[in-house]
Write a protein that holds these residues in place. Structure first.
Motif, PDB file in Angstrom:
ATOM      1  N   SER A  33      45.262  35.602  36.982  1.00  0.00           N
ATOM      2  CA  SER A  33      45.250  34.952  38.296  1.00  0.00           C
ATOM      3  C   SER A  33      46.397  35.415  39.178  1.00  0.00           C
ATOM      4  CB  SER A  33      45.318  33.429  38.123  1.00  0.00           C
ATOM      5  OG  SER A  33      44.200  32.948  37.414  1.00  0.00           O
ATOM      6  N   LYS A  34      47.548  35.676  38.555  1.00  0.00           N
ATOM      7  CA  LYS A  34      48.735  36.020  39.328  1.00  0.00           C
ATOM      8  C   LYS A  34      48.695  37.449  39.849  1.00  0.00           C
ATOM      9  CE  LYS A  34      52.653  36.717  37.172  1.00  0.00           C
ATOM     10  NZ  LYS A  34      53.900  36.454  36.399  1.00  0.00           N
ATOM     11  N   SER A  35      48.200  38.397  39.017  1.00  0.00           N
ATOM     12  CA  SER A  35      48.306  39.790  39.455  1.00  0.00           C
ATOM     13  C   SER A  35      47.214  40.711  38.914  1.00  0.00           C
ATOM     14  CB  SER A  35      49.682  40.353  39.068  1.00  0.00           C
ATOM     15  OG  SER A  35      49.861  40.311  37.662  1.00  0.00           O
ATOM     16  N   GLY A  38      44.270  40.555  37.611  1.00  0.00           N
ATOM     17  CA  GLY A  38      42.903  40.380  38.070  1.00  0.00           C
ATOM     18  C   GLY A  38      42.825  40.210  39.567  1.00  0.00           C
ATOM     19  N   SER A  39      43.694  39.385  40.108  1.00  0.00           N
ATOM     20  CA  SER A  39      43.616  39.042  41.531  1.00  0.00           C
ATOM     21  C   SER A  39      43.837  40.253  42.424  1.00  0.00           C
ATOM     22  CB  SER A  39      44.633  37.948  41.858  1.00  0.00           C
ATOM     23  OG  SER A  39      45.952  38.370  41.577  1.00  0.00           O
ATOM     24  N   ARG A  40      44.661  41.207  42.006  1.00  0.00           N
ATOM     25  CA  ARG A  40      44.900  42.381  42.856  1.00  0.00           C
ATOM     26  C   ARG A  40      43.663  43.274  42.931  1.00  0.00           C
ATOM     27  NH1 ARG A  40      48.542  46.950  39.897  1.00  0.00           N
ATOM     28  NH2 ARG A  40      48.638  47.613  42.073  1.00  0.00           N
ATOM     29  N   ARG A  41      42.684  43.044  42.037  1.00  0.00           N
ATOM     30  CA  ARG A  41      41.397  43.742  42.113  1.00  0.00           C
ATOM     31  C   ARG A  41      40.294  42.807  42.626  1.00  0.00           C
ATOM     32  NH1 ARG A  41      45.184  45.518  37.889  1.00  0.00           N
ATOM     33  NH2 ARG A  41      45.154  47.791  38.022  1.00  0.00           N
ATOM     34  N   GLY A  42      40.664  41.671  43.183  1.00  0.00           N
ATOM     35  CA  GLY A  42      39.671  40.734  43.689  1.00  0.00           C
ATOM     36  C   GLY A  42      39.063  39.860  42.619  1.00  0.00           C
ATOM     37  N   ASN A  91      38.344  36.758  40.269  1.00  0.00           N
ATOM     38  CA  ASN A  91      38.442  35.325  40.516  1.00  0.00           C
ATOM     39  C   ASN A  91      37.657  34.591  39.430  1.00  0.00           C
ATOM     40  OD1 ASN A  91      37.633  32.640  41.554  1.00  0.00           O
ATOM     41  ND2 ASN A  91      38.608  33.299  43.438  1.00  0.00           N
ATOM     42  N   LYS A 150      35.912  31.840  38.809  1.00  0.00           N
ATOM     43  CA  LYS A 150      35.401  30.781  39.679  1.00  0.00           C
ATOM     44  C   LYS A 150      34.815  29.600  38.915  1.00  0.00           C
ATOM     45  CE  LYS A 150      31.165  33.431  40.711  1.00  0.00           C
ATOM     46  NZ  LYS A 150      30.448  34.093  41.830  1.00  0.00           N
ATOM     47  N   TYR A 156      34.055  39.659  40.579  1.00  0.00           N
ATOM     48  CA  TYR A 156      34.707  40.886  41.039  1.00  0.00           C
ATOM     49  C   TYR A 156      33.954  41.389  42.269  1.00  0.00           C
ATOM     50  CZ  TYR A 156      36.915  40.759  36.479  1.00  0.00           C
ATOM     51  OH  TYR A 156      37.621  40.356  35.368  1.00  0.00           O
TER      52      TYR A 156
END
Length: 270
Positions: free
Chosen positions: A181-183, A185-189, A191, A193, A218
């Motif tokens: 969540s911090k970096s 995965g999130s830096r590639r979109g 989530n 959900k 993604y």
């Protein structure tokens, strides 16, 4: 905590009955409360011990992932279209379900600036011999390259994860989730959900069962591949995720792709 049903469905003569299934599902939407309706694309990771007869026996081809905010059995009119079914129930935090449809619609139909650029990991990818450890294998890389060039491959993908933890190792997996969540995965979109704790497992054997379910979004299959191919992701994956799991499976699905069958609906709305 609301309990949701996660259904994997194999339909009779699928290419002809997916539109019929969607039409019938629409007529029951008020009672079933569908959250996610996805076309199953392919396995990313196969289960190795849990639920293997139910999920893999007779080389079952799964067609639909259906997640509903209800434990009500599927109505007879839908059951008549289903050849095989595997269902697991999970308690999902209310905060994740609050306004889920509008949040999911934004993910599936992003606005300008919503999608992050690829990080460049695919230029010199980290390649493994197998994808079972959530790594980029030659076979998976080749499929991703082909799929990404299709019309469906241009859109978002949703990865269904089922997880069974090694004794005492859930905390390690939570560290992985925090880093995702911090970096990484999130830096590639990426989530997560939908995340929930399994409360009843339809496929557990000898007292063993799945522990958790997650549906990860993604923006595209290339964003997913960009993550798998990267050194920063694999450092966390190999440290926390892989050692924490007794068994897992991942199915790649497309909520966008369901529109290809002429359901007449927009995104996840039914």
């Amino acid at each position: 905590m609301p309990v949701c049903a996660i259904h994997l469905l194999s339909l009779h003569t699928a290419t002809k009955t997916i539109p019929a299934f969607l039409h019938t599902l629409h007529s029951h939407s008020s009672t079933l409360k569908p959250l996610v309706v996805s076309r199953v694309i392919r396995w990313i990771i196969l289960p190795t011990s849990l639920s293997t007869p139910e999920l893999l026996a007779q080389n079952i081809h799964w067609d639909i992932l259906l997640i509903v905010a209800s434990t009500t059995p599927l109505p007879t009119s839908l059951q008549n279209l289903i050849q095989h079914q595997w269902t697991v129930y999970a308690g999902v935090p209310s905060r994740l379900l609050a306004d889920f449809h509008s949040k999911n619609h934004r993910l599936l139909h992003p606005e300008k600036g919503d999608i992050p650029p690829l990080t460049g990991s695919l230029d010199k990818p980290r390649i493994a011999t197998s994808a079972q450890g959530l790594e980029l294998s030659p076979e998976l890389r080749e499929w991703i390259q082909t799929f990404s060039q299709s019309s469906e491959g241009q859109g978002a993908v949703s990865m269904l994860n089922l997880l069974a933890f090694q004794p005492g190792k859930k905390e390690d997996y939570l560290k992985y989730g925090a880093e995702f969540s911090k970096s990484i995965g999130s830096r590639r979109g990426g989530n997560a959900k939908i995340v929930g704790s399994v409360v009843h497992d339809a496929g557990g054997e000898d007292g063993e069962a799945w522990d958790e379910v997650a549906l990860a979004h993604y923006p595209s299959i290339l964003h997913f591949a960009d993550m798998l191919a990267s050194q920063d992701y694999q450092a966390v994956n190999q440290k926390y995720r892989v050692p924490s799991l007794k068994d897992t499976f991942i199915l790649c699905t497309s909520e966008i792709g369901i529109d290809d069958f002429g359901s007449g609906r927009e995104g996840p709305k039914l």
